[in-house]
Design a protein around this motif. Structure first.
Motif, PDB file in Angstrom:
ATOM      1  N   UNK A   1       1.152  -1.389   0.058  1.00 20.47           N
ATOM      2  CA  UNK A   1      -0.034  -0.060  -0.205  1.00 20.47           C
ATOM      3  C   UNK A   1       1.319   1.234   0.192  1.00 20.47           C
ATOM      4  N   UNK A   2       1.559   1.261   0.964  1.00 17.99           N
ATOM      5  CA  UNK A   2       2.950   2.324   0.598  1.00 17.99           C
ATOM      6  C   UNK A   2       3.484   2.515  -0.448  1.00 17.99           C
ATOM      7  N   UNK A   3       3.593   1.362  -1.208  1.00 19.12           N
ATOM      8  CA  UNK A   3       4.097   1.269  -3.058  1.00 19.12           C
ATOM      9  C   UNK A   3       3.299   2.061  -3.903  1.00 19.12           C
ATOM     10  N   UNK A   4       2.005   2.322  -3.230  1.00 19.01           N
ATOM     11  CA  UNK A   4       0.966   2.693  -3.849  1.00 19.01           C
ATOM     12  C   UNK A   4       0.912   4.817  -3.817  1.00 19.01           C
ATOM     13  N   UNK A   5       1.569   4.642  -2.415  1.00 24.14           N
ATOM     14  CA  UNK A   5       1.285   5.930  -2.037  1.00 24.14           C
ATOM     15  C   UNK A   5       0.304   6.887  -1.357  1.00 24.14           C
TER      16      UNK A   5
ATOM     17  N   UNK B   1       6.722  -1.931  11.579  1.00 19.59           N
ATOM     18  CA  UNK B   1       7.224  -1.568  10.241  1.00 19.59           C
ATOM     19  C   UNK B   1       8.809  -0.963  10.164  1.00 19.59           C
ATOM     20  N   UNK B   2       9.364  -0.477  11.395  1.00 18.74           N
ATOM     21  CA  UNK B   2      11.083  -0.164  11.546  1.00 18.74           C
ATOM     22  C   UNK B   2      11.496  -1.242  11.599  1.00 18.74           C
ATOM     23  N   UNK B   3      11.207  -1.555  12.907  1.00 21.08           N
ATOM     24  CA  UNK B   3      11.355  -3.406  13.526  1.00 21.08           C
ATOM     25  C   UNK B   3      11.414  -4.194  13.251  1.00 21.08           C
ATOM     26  N   UNK B   4      11.201  -4.441  12.094  1.00 18.95           N
ATOM     27  CA  UNK B   4      11.094  -5.104  10.388  1.00 18.95           C
ATOM     28  C   UNK B   4      11.869  -4.932   9.288  1.00 18.95           C
ATOM     29  N   UNK B   5      11.201  -3.965   8.698  1.00 18.07           N
ATOM     30  CA  UNK B   5      11.925  -3.425   7.466  1.00 18.07           C
ATOM     31  C   UNK B   5      13.376  -2.394   7.976  1.00 18.07           C
ATOM     32  N   UNK B   6      13.446  -1.728   9.166  1.00 19.38           N
ATOM     33  CA  UNK B   6      14.309  -0.756   9.138  1.00 19.38           C
ATOM     34  C   UNK B   6      14.732   0.801   9.115  1.00 19.38           C
ATOM     35  N   UNK B   7      13.312   0.601   8.264  1.00 15.21           N
ATOM     36  CA  UNK B   7      13.303   2.310   8.435  1.00 15.21           C
ATOM     37  C   UNK B   7      11.498   2.610   8.869  1.00 15.21           C
ATOM     38  N   UNK B   8      10.770   4.151   8.808  1.00 20.04           N
ATOM     39  CA  UNK B   8      10.357   4.184   8.966  1.00 20.04           C
ATOM     40  C   UNK B   8       8.857   4.422   7.989  1.00 20.04           C
ATOM     41  N   UNK B   9       7.962   3.931   8.152  1.00 19.32           N
ATOM     42  CA  UNK B   9       6.423   4.020   6.914  1.00 19.32           C
ATOM     43  C   UNK B   9       6.463   4.998   6.130  1.00 19.32           C
ATOM     44  N   UNK B  10       6.923   6.384   6.335  1.00 17.10           N
ATOM     45  CA  UNK B  10       7.068   7.035   6.044  1.00 17.10           C
ATOM     46  C   UNK B  10       8.490   7.582   5.090  1.00 17.10           C
ATOM     47  N   UNK B  11       8.980   7.214   5.885  1.00 14.76           N
ATOM     48  CA  UNK B  11      10.949   6.668   4.629  1.00 14.76           C
ATOM     49  C   UNK B  11      10.496   6.012   3.720  1.00 14.76           C
ATOM     50  N   UNK B  12       9.331   4.668   4.021  1.00 17.49           N
ATOM     51  CA  UNK B  12       9.570   3.911   3.174  1.00 17.49           C
ATOM     52  C   UNK B  12       8.876   4.141   1.673  1.00 17.49           C
ATOM     53  N   UNK B  13       7.796   4.958   2.303  1.00 14.79           N
ATOM     54  CA  UNK B  13       6.881   5.549   0.694  1.00 14.79           C
ATOM     55  C   UNK B  13       7.266   6.284   0.357  1.00 14.79           C
ATOM     56  N   UNK B  14       8.047   7.020   0.868  1.00 15.24           N
ATOM     57  CA  UNK B  14       8.625   8.301   0.256  1.00 15.24           C
ATOM     58  C   UNK B  14      10.142   8.179  -0.855  1.00 15.24           C
ATOM     59  N   UNK B  15      10.510   6.539  -1.259  1.00 15.90           N
ATOM     60  CA  UNK B  15      10.937   6.358  -1.637  1.00 15.90           C
ATOM     61  C   UNK B  15      10.061   5.856  -2.736  1.00 15.90           C
ATOM     62  N   UNK B  16       9.199   4.893  -3.511  1.00 15.22           N
ATOM     63  CA  UNK B  16       8.322   5.441  -4.309  1.00 15.22           C
ATOM     64  C   UNK B  16       7.806   5.978  -4.497  1.00 15.22           C
ATOM     65  N   UNK B  17       7.297   6.943  -3.763  1.00 13.22           N
ATOM     66  CA  UNK B  17       6.844   9.186  -4.636  1.00 13.22           C
ATOM     67  C   UNK B  17       8.381   9.459  -5.424  1.00 13.22           C
ATOM     68  N   UNK B  18       9.349   8.920  -4.612  1.00 15.23           N
ATOM     69  CA  UNK B  18      10.240   9.665  -5.792  1.00 15.23           C
ATOM     70  C   UNK B  18      10.454   9.270  -6.754  1.00 15.23           C
ATOM     71  N   UNK B  19      10.751   7.373  -6.814  1.00 14.12           N
ATOM     72  CA  UNK B  19      11.300   7.032  -7.943  1.00 14.12           C
ATOM     73  C   UNK B  19       9.245   7.390  -8.914  1.00 14.12           C
ATOM     74  N   UNK B  20       8.412   7.672  -9.075  1.00 11.41           N
ATOM     75  CA  UNK B  20       7.228   7.714  -9.629  1.00 11.41           C
ATOM     76  C   UNK B  20       7.668   8.878 -10.730  1.00 11.41           C
TER      77      UNK B  20
END
Length: 272
Positions: free
Chosen positions: A227-231, A253-272
């Motif tokens: 869902x975060x990857x879709x914005x 999320x940070x415990x499992x992925x190492x990033x906050x949900x917002x940081x993870x979402x921003x990766x895909x917003x940047x790439x779009x």
């Protein structure tokens, strides 16, 4: 040293590249539904994978098959510099078939290769992805790397790999994968498995190396990532995947992925 966490999704290869620098974070016992191929640039870690213990350090390669449960923590408070590639099973299957001529999923036989000669090529590919290289040299390097890793470190991963997994446990997993967004309790899971609560916990953990609750949270995080990857906003992603509130979601999320949900979402917003 300040922590830095960088993630980039490569649309050409359809894989994620992670780079963590100066990390002290302890990662709890969990699994992924995709392959992870990584290496240590510097630092030491104590790794537990499928109930075996390893001490890994600079130049060591790490391999996790889908559903391999693992955890790691710092050794002597050393910081970690780490790079990895996350590869979905359908991508791995396609590439493996092109390389070997067989339709199958490779299975890495050990989670660690100490001082691997392949670390340099993995570093080269990872840096190409981070630099957003679009030349076909990147894809060529990807195929050469996987060809070498498949030949040196894997066996055939047949669909019968999980034949020892009890049907009752498979039914519980299927339920969790379908009903992750709903309230789930141990009594319902025990009824689905036809066991008492303790027998379910013991059998589930013995079979998968992870508790039913940790399995559920991993499924929820995986769905939230999509869902975060879709914005989607982090709050919406949290509510749609069964977390009780955004704080609870962010911590997991940070415990499992190492990033906050917002940081993870921003990766895909940047790439779009």
């Amino acid at each position: 040293m300040k922590e830095e966490r960088t993630v980039h999704y490569d649309a050409d290869l359809q894989i994620e590249a992670y780079r963590f620098e100066g990390i002290m974070q302890k990662f709890p016992n969990h699994f992924h539904d995709y392959y992870v191929i990584g290496f240590i640039e510097s630092g030491q870690r104590r790794l537990s994978c499928k109930n075996k213990e390893y001490v890994i350090g600079t130049g060591d390669l790490i391999f996790f098959n889908p559903l391999d449960n693992h955890a790691c923590e710092s050794v002597d408070n050393e910081t970690l510099d780490y790079r990895c590639l996350n590869i979905e099973s359908d991508v791995m299957r396609k590439v493996a078939e092109e390389i070997t001529g067989r339709d199958y999923l490779p299975s890495f036989t050990s989670p660690v290769s100490y001082g691997s000669r392949h670390a340099k090529l993995l570093h080269t590919l990872h840096q190409m992805i981070m630099d957003e290289i679009e030349d076909f040299e990147k894809e060529e390097t990807f195929y050469f790397l996987l060809q070498q890793l498949i030949e040196d470190y894997t066996t055939t991963r047949e669909h019968t790999d999980n034949k020892a997994t009890k049907q009752e446990i498979q039914q519980v997993c299927s339920y969790l994968e379908t009903h992750y967004a709903e309230p789930v309790n141990l009594e319902d899971l025990a009824r689905i498995a036809g066991m008492n609560k303790y027998s379910l916990l013991r059998s589930f953990t013995r079979t998968l190396g992870i508790t039913p609750y940790r399995y559920l949270q991993t499924v929820r995080i995986s769905e939230a990532k999509k869902r975060l990857e879709q914005g989607a906003k982090p709050l919406d992603a949290a509510m749609e995947t069964g977390f009780i509130d955004q704080s609870h979601f962010s911590n997991f999320f940070k415990e499992f992925i190492g990033l906050t949900p917002g940081q993870y979402r921003d990766i895909f917003l940047h790439d779009q």
